[in-house]
Design a protein around this motif. Structure first.
Motif, PDB file in Angstrom:
ATOM      1  N   ALA A   1      22.825 -32.144 -17.818  1.00  0.00           N
ATOM      2  CA  ALA A   1      23.526 -30.979 -17.516  1.00  0.00           C
ATOM      3  C   ALA A   1      24.077 -31.113 -16.168  1.00  0.00           C
ATOM      4  O   ALA A   1      23.365 -31.686 -15.158  1.00  0.00           O
ATOM      5  N   VAL A   2      25.168 -30.811 -15.848  1.00  0.00           N
ATOM      6  CA  VAL A   2      25.982 -30.885 -14.491  1.00  0.00           C
ATOM      7  C   VAL A   2      26.690 -29.790 -14.349  1.00  0.00           C
ATOM      8  O   VAL A   2      27.254 -28.747 -14.754  1.00  0.00           O
ATOM      9  N   LEU A   3      26.525 -28.931 -12.821  1.00  0.00           N
ATOM     10  CA  LEU A   3      26.906 -28.042 -12.116  1.00  0.00           C
ATOM     11  C   LEU A   3      28.751 -28.377 -11.837  1.00  0.00           C
ATOM     12  O   LEU A   3      28.771 -29.068 -10.784  1.00  0.00           O
ATOM     13  N   LEU A   4      29.784 -28.144 -12.573  1.00  0.00           N
ATOM     14  CA  LEU A   4      30.958 -28.545 -12.191  1.00  0.00           C
ATOM     15  C   LEU A   4      31.601 -27.613 -11.016  1.00  0.00           C
ATOM     16  O   LEU A   4      32.221 -28.073 -10.228  1.00  0.00           O
ATOM     17  N   ARG A   5      31.347 -26.343 -11.013  1.00  0.00           N
ATOM     18  CA  ARG A   5      31.838 -25.594  -9.978  1.00  0.00           C
ATOM     19  C   ARG A   5      30.864 -24.435  -9.583  1.00  0.00           C
ATOM     20  O   ARG A   5      30.211 -23.820 -10.610  1.00  0.00           O
ATOM     21  N   ARG A   6      30.673 -24.062  -8.506  1.00  0.00           N
ATOM     22  CA  ARG A   6      29.950 -22.764  -7.954  1.00  0.00           C
ATOM     23  C   ARG A   6      30.696 -21.549  -8.118  1.00  0.00           C
ATOM     24  O   ARG A   6      30.137 -20.481  -8.413  1.00  0.00           O
TER      25      ARG A   6
ATOM     26  N   GLU B   1      29.159 -24.847 -15.731  1.00  0.00           N
ATOM     27  CA  GLU B   1      28.229 -25.774 -15.976  1.00  0.00           C
ATOM     28  C   GLU B   1      28.763 -26.697 -17.200  1.00  0.00           C
ATOM     29  O   GLU B   1      29.580 -26.069 -17.892  1.00  0.00           O
TER      30      GLU B   1
ATOM     31  N   LEU C   1      27.358 -29.652 -20.116  1.00  0.00           N
ATOM     32  CA  LEU C   1      26.583 -30.481 -20.853  1.00  0.00           C
ATOM     33  C   LEU C   1      27.232 -31.777 -21.365  1.00  0.00           C
ATOM     34  O   LEU C   1      28.014 -31.883 -22.184  1.00  0.00           O
TER      35      LEU C   1
ATOM     36  N   THR D   1      29.897 -33.171  -6.625  1.00  0.00           N
ATOM     37  CA  THR D   1      29.916 -32.651  -7.995  1.00  0.00           C
ATOM     38  C   THR D   1      30.514 -34.038  -8.573  1.00  0.00           C
ATOM     39  O   THR D   1      30.055 -34.450  -9.552  1.00  0.00           O
TER      40      THR D   1
ATOM     41  N   VAL E   1      31.279 -26.718 -22.435  1.00  0.00           N
ATOM     42  CA  VAL E   1      31.065 -25.907 -21.296  1.00  0.00           C
ATOM     43  C   VAL E   1      31.088 -24.315 -21.641  1.00  0.00           C
ATOM     44  O   VAL E   1      31.835 -24.070 -22.588  1.00  0.00           O
TER      45      VAL E   1
ATOM     46  N   ARG F   1      31.504 -19.952 -11.332  1.00  0.00           N
ATOM     47  CA  ARG F   1      30.243 -20.968 -12.044  1.00  0.00           C
ATOM     48  C   ARG F   1      30.673 -21.715 -13.084  1.00  0.00           C
ATOM     49  O   ARG F   1      30.907 -20.779 -14.196  1.00  0.00           O
TER      50      ARG F   1
END
Length: 364
Positions: free
Chosen positions: A252-257, A262, A264, A231, A282, A260
């Protein structure tokens, strides 16, 4: 008579720093009072822009409103409001001049001034025509001089600038508050990063969520902790792309699963104070508000239970799950859903959910 270098130090500087004092302009007004040997120096400001109409009164020396009450006399500003309103901007007046032609009014005003222990006054009206109108006034127990009038005349433009800056700052604070409240109500947060991925700013809602769900405290000047290496690399690459081409589409980036989260990412406006920074919007996951069904029912004239079912479906539950959660039979829930579709003009559950999420029902 022009302002001297001493005046600039003793009066102008405190005037411009006075917007941060409490009460505002206290140092400027007190120094002006001492400089003119006045009993009272007052600054009355009427704000009348889109943020609303407000009256603020600042003064040094005697409180004329209190003294008027103690002597059972009319409030001087309220009594002479019509005179104050007719003053031409940036011209210094003695209000007594305006009633010279009327012996009765002149005598009544002289009595009011005497009850307040005053013999003379000077007033200048200051306005930008759009957002504020103000009056700077000097009142004394002895006659005012030509030097007093000249000093007020020379100060008027500076007072206008200071008040204009104050109005603009209050407008900016209000806009910032509205924007922050709107984002919070919509379940959105934000943070900004510099080119080295260090946090430069973050809103309180995002700080609270990150601390509660991600186990770390976001700190200004530090990189965002709690991200895995993949990440971290993806975030760095996305930020580099935006820096190289600020006009490109947001990333768009997934910061944490888990949990969750995301983000922008977009480049800050070139005209902003920090044009090189990257803004990250976020979504902050949260439950739908408890009173959402009541809002939906109010706007769309729905029975409470039908509105409640709409909120259950919008929350991701199936009709069967919603029926169980609401204590309904499956057949009753299906009948409710059909009536909902008809009343709201939607074709099926997907359109119903979209309608709910475009309504005020989902705002916190």
């Amino acid at each position: 008579m022009a302002l001297t270098s001493t005046d600039e130090t003793d009066l102008i500087l405190p005037l411009f720093t006075g917007t941060h004092e409490n009460p505002r302009f206290a140092t400027f007004l007190e120094r002006l009072r001492r400089r003119t040997d006045a009993n009272h120096i007052g600054l009355i400001n009427h704000t009348h822009d889109w943020t609303g109409a407000r009256k603020s009164i600042y003064f040094a020396g005697e409180d004329l409103s209190r003294r008027a009450a103690e002597t059972n006399s009319p409030d001087p500003f309220e009594t002479d409001r019509a005179l104050f309103e007719q003053l031409r901007p940036n011209r210094v007046y003695s209000l007594s001049e305006l009633v010279e032609h009327d012996p009765v009014a002149r005598a009544a005003r002289a009595r009011r001034m005497a009850n307040l222990g005053l013999a003379d006054e000077r007033v200048v009206r200051i306005t930008d025509g759009d957002s504020f109108t103000a009056w700077l006034m000097l009142a004394r127990a002895k006659p005012c001089s030509a030097a007093d009038s000249a000093l007020l005349s020379n100060l008027a433009p500076y007072v206008g600038i200071a008040l204009g800056n104050l109005v603009a700052a209050e407008r900016d604070r209000l806009l910032a508050r509205i924007n922050a409240l709107s984002l919070a109500r919509a379940g959105r947060g934000w943070m900004t990063f510099d080119l080295d991925q260090r946090l430069t700013a973050i809103d309180p809602e995002t700080v609270t969520y990150w601390e509660a769900h991600c186990g770390t405290e976001p700190r200004i000047g530090e990189r965002l902790r709690g991200l895995d290496q993949g990440t971290d690399r993806e975030l760095a690459a996305a930020m580099a792309d935006l820096v190289d081409d600020p006009g490109r589409a947001a990333r768009a980036v997934l910061l944490r699963r888990v949990p969750r989260m995301e983000a922008l990412l977009m480049a800050m406006d070139a005209g902003s104070e920090y044009p090189g920074d990257i803004l990250a919007l976020v979504p902050l996951p949260r439950e739908l508000p408890a009173d959402g069904a009541a809002r939906l029912a109010q706007v769309h004239d729905l029975p409470p239970r039908e509105a409640e079912l709409a909120m259950e479906l919008a929350g991701g539950h199936s009709i069967a799950e919603s029926a169980e959660r609401m204590g309904l039979t499956l057949e009753t829930a299906r009948n409710y859903s059909k009536r909902l579709y008809a009343k709201l003009g939607v074709r099926g559950q997907a359109e119903l959910v979209r309608l709910v999420y475009e309504s005020t029902a989902v705002l916190a």
